[in-house]
Design a protein around this motif. Sequence first.
Motif, mmCIF file in Angstrom:
data_model
loop_
_atom_site.group_PDB
_atom_site.id
_atom_site.type_symbol
_atom_site.label_atom_id
_atom_site.label_comp_id
_atom_site.label_asym_id
_atom_site.label_seq_id
_atom_site.Cartn_x
_atom_site.Cartn_y
_atom_site.Cartn_z
ATOM 1 N N LEU A 169 0.860 -1.186 0.000
ATOM 2 C CA LEU A 169 0.000 0.000 0.000
ATOM 3 C C LEU A 169 0.894 1.231 0.000
ATOM 4 O O LEU A 169 1.830 1.347 0.805
ATOM 5 C CB LEU A 169 -0.911 0.010 1.228
ATOM 6 N N VAL A 170 0.635 2.174 -0.915
ATOM 7 C CA VAL A 170 1.432 3.382 -1.028
ATOM 8 C C VAL A 170 0.506 4.587 -1.033
ATOM 9 O O VAL A 170 -0.679 4.478 -1.366
ATOM 10 C CB VAL A 170 2.291 3.374 -2.310
ATOM 11 N N LYS A 171 1.050 5.727 -0.633
ATOM 12 C CA LYS A 171 0.265 6.959 -0.581
ATOM 13 C C LYS A 171 0.807 7.986 -1.575
ATOM 14 O O LYS A 171 2.020 8.233 -1.627
ATOM 15 C CB LYS A 171 0.283 7.561 0.822
ATOM 16 N N VAL A 172 -0.110 8.582 -2.335
ATOM 17 C CA VAL A 172 0.225 9.699 -3.204
ATOM 18 C C VAL A 172 -0.319 10.944 -2.529
ATOM 19 O O VAL A 172 -1.535 11.146 -2.437
ATOM 20 C CB VAL A 172 -0.381 9.542 -4.606
ATOM 21 N N HIS A 173 0.558 11.786 -2.030
ATOM 22 C CA HIS A 173 0.152 12.925 -1.206
ATOM 23 C C HIS A 173 -0.216 14.133 -2.059
ATOM 24 O O HIS A 173 0.352 14.368 -3.141
ATOM 25 C CB HIS A 173 1.280 13.294 -0.240
ATOM 26 N N LYS A 174 -1.139 14.911 -1.533
ATOM 27 C CA LYS A 174 -1.563 16.128 -2.211
ATOM 28 C C LYS A 174 -0.598 17.271 -1.956
ATOM 29 O O LYS A 174 -0.486 18.186 -2.771
ATOM 30 C CB LYS A 174 -2.975 16.513 -1.769
ATOM 31 N N LYS A 175 0.111 17.227 -0.855
ATOM 32 C CA LYS A 175 1.147 18.209 -0.568
ATOM 33 C C LYS A 175 2.506 17.532 -0.702
ATOM 34 O O LYS A 175 2.644 16.329 -0.493
ATOM 35 C CB LYS A 175 0.986 18.778 0.841
ATOM 36 N N GLN B 205 -3.764 0.307 -8.061
ATOM 37 C CA GLN B 205 -5.189 0.652 -8.080
ATOM 38 C C GLN B 205 -5.514 1.484 -6.852
ATOM 39 O O GLN B 205 -5.061 1.193 -5.738
ATOM 40 C CB GLN B 205 -6.062 -0.590 -8.103
ATOM 41 N N VAL B 206 -6.283 2.570 -7.092
ATOM 42 C CA VAL B 206 -6.681 3.442 -5.990
ATOM 43 C C VAL B 206 -7.701 2.697 -5.127
ATOM 44 O O VAL B 206 -8.709 2.179 -5.641
ATOM 45 C CB VAL B 206 -7.293 4.747 -6.520
ATOM 46 N N VAL B 207 -7.446 2.658 -3.797
ATOM 47 C CA VAL B 207 -8.363 1.968 -2.889
ATOM 48 C C VAL B 207 -9.110 2.938 -1.977
ATOM 49 O O VAL B 207 -10.214 2.620 -1.481
ATOM 50 C CB VAL B 207 -7.626 0.912 -2.041
ATOM 51 N N SER B 208 -8.527 4.132 -1.761
ATOM 52 C CA SER B 208 -9.233 5.108 -0.922
ATOM 53 C C SER B 208 -8.634 6.494 -1.138
ATOM 54 O O SER B 208 -7.514 6.637 -1.614
ATOM 55 C CB SER B 208 -9.138 4.731 0.567
ATOM 56 N N CYS B 209 -9.425 7.508 -0.765
ATOM 57 C CA CYS B 209 -8.984 8.901 -0.885
ATOM 58 C C CYS B 209 -9.391 9.647 0.377
ATOM 59 O O CYS B 209 -10.458 9.383 0.961
ATOM 60 C CB CYS B 209 -9.644 9.583 -2.090
ATOM 61 N N ASP B 210 -8.561 10.577 0.834
ATOM 62 C CA ASP B 210 -8.936 11.465 1.927
ATOM 63 C C ASP B 210 -8.391 12.848 1.634
ATOM 64 O O ASP B 210 -7.888 13.117 0.543
ATOM 65 C CB ASP B 210 -8.454 10.923 3.282
ATOM 66 N N ASP B 211 -8.441 13.747 2.586
ATOM 67 C CA ASP B 211 -8.035 15.133 2.350
ATOM 68 C C ASP B 211 -6.532 15.289 2.136
ATOM 69 O O ASP B 211 -6.081 16.298 1.592
ATOM 70 C CB ASP B 211 -8.471 16.009 3.534
ATOM 71 N N ALA C 92 -4.255 12.472 1.084
ATOM 72 C CA ALA C 92 -3.573 11.575 0.149
ATOM 73 C C ALA C 92 -4.547 10.591 -0.480
ATOM 74 O O ALA C 92 -5.696 10.455 -0.050
ATOM 75 C CB ALA C 92 -2.453 10.813 0.861
ATOM 76 N N VAL C 93 -4.038 9.930 -1.497
ATOM 77 C CA VAL C 93 -4.738 8.821 -2.145
ATOM 78 C C VAL C 93 -3.943 7.560 -1.841
ATOM 79 O O VAL C 93 -2.713 7.536 -1.970
ATOM 80 C CB VAL C 93 -4.822 9.038 -3.670
ATOM 81 N N VAL C 94 -4.644 6.528 -1.417
ATOM 82 C CA VAL C 94 -3.992 5.261 -1.107
ATOM 83 C C VAL C 94 -4.166 4.314 -2.291
ATOM 84 O O VAL C 94 -5.279 4.147 -2.806
ATOM 85 C CB VAL C 94 -4.571 4.626 0.164
ATOM 86 N N MET C 95 -3.042 3.699 -2.732
ATOM 87 C CA MET C 95 -3.093 2.762 -3.845
ATOM 88 C C MET C 95 -2.486 1.427 -3.425
ATOM 89 O O MET C 95 -1.532 1.379 -2.642
ATOM 90 C CB MET C 95 -2.310 3.301 -5.056
#
Length: 557
Positions: A105-111, A147-153, A155-158
Amino acid sequence: MDVMNPPIEQPMQQTVATTAAPSELKILCTLGPASMDPRTIQRLEQSGATLFRINLSHTEPADLPRLIKIIRSATDVPICLDTEGAQIRTGRFVDGQITLRDHALVKVHKKRVPADDKNFNFYPPESVEMLVPGDFVRLDFNSALAQVVSCDDEAVVMRVLQGGPVGQNKAVVIERDLSLPPLTAKDVKALAIGRDLGITHFALSFANKGEDVLEIRTHVGNDAFVISKIESRGGVQNLEEIASHSDALLIDRGDLSRQVPIELLPQAQKSLIKRGNAANTPVYVATNLLESMVSSSTPTRAEVNDIHNTLADGADGLVLAAETAIGQYPIRCASMISKVIRGYQQDGLTAKGFYPEDAISLLVEPHGGRLVHREASDSDRSTIEHLTHVAIREKDLMDCEQFAYGTYSPLTGFMGRETLESVLDTYRLPNGEVWTLPLLLQIDADKVRNVSAGDRIVLTDESGRVHSLLDVTEMYRYDLDSLAARMYGTTNRDHPGVAQLTGRSDLFVAGHVTLVEPLASPHRHYLLSPVQTRFIFTQLGWSQVVGFHTRNPTHRG
């Protein structure tokens, strides 16, 4: 019949027509760390580059003034700024590259974050906001799939479905169409700098519709030369609309292969080029043309075939990217493209008595278009003992060798009267080729008493050693004083040329020379024929050679 015109006029016309054509096709060279210096830029221009590309995906706007100054200090070839466009890329990594593991599981951060194999960013940052659960995400030319599994304010978790190495600033593809602006903020800033510095050529990456082209024109002006890059499904679907607002199209096969199955890419290329041609818009093709030459000095056979077939498809230009930007052999890459273009554009036919046109050479073509080659075959040799043998001076035998080896191209033998008169009057051969020096064979009449035009004779040295064959086309007499005055401007015997000319027979024999055996010389291994020197120069990758006449002893040291 004159010795000069019949055998050479047609081959010369054919060759001149084909070798002039390479300038019609464009060669775009991307500049980068391997080539961003004046010397390399000049060599790239000499090798055929017609446009220099700066890739804004790998260039900061603040660096543009310096880079443009470097390029302009070396060449007047136009510069093209190639935008980032509507594309998502990976951000920067602490170590420059990460390796994603299967099922991680990896996170793509918005910041922006210090990036590693667990946490990283996409660029442009707003692209992360567009992701939704269920999206499939491919990274770095299909190296990894998630594959994207969840999103929050934050980051996106893939979840990583297929692991692999991922580099920074590499392409990210979302398996659904996203509406991205045609220009990034960085593009807009770079375009403004470019216009202020007088840049007139621009490339729009990921052009999806005609409106995208109109958008870049609001920044660069309607007078700019805009190349729209077809590298997405939208670009494929809307090609005609995009072409109507563009000065040229560029098929980027790399990015396009992420949206077109790679096994269908060849037919997609053919179709896109055909549609571009139908729209009367030049079409250029990019990506992996000479990928192996990033690290190898020679291309693969498949690459050369690919380039040839791309030209046969109707492409108007070819684009070198990594090959000249970061590769080890940028100049050789540009030269190879030019060579393949030249080979494609010539018919490949070879006339008897000429060396085959060297389709891979970027040297100036031989004088007259083709390199003469006249050496005796087994059939020629079998008739020698039955022919009339005529002994001539060593100097004349040396001329025979130069005819046979092509040093005197396009001449194939000693001049007849018509050619002689043309050279004396106009410094040209009868067919218009520049030639300033008469090349004549004077023979005592008693030596050729039984010879006439149409005969073949054997030329020997004074000892009777066979040297050449001469197919006699004409025998004529000429007043030697008149000839001396026209050749040397004087009839004074103190002039060595006049003395040599007037001290011999007034009978001249013209004909085509065929070499049987060259003169013996202890220095034979140092003597290089034109075809040998051209071979060496081509192997060394030279396109410009300076000749030096080592006539005087002091020049031979």
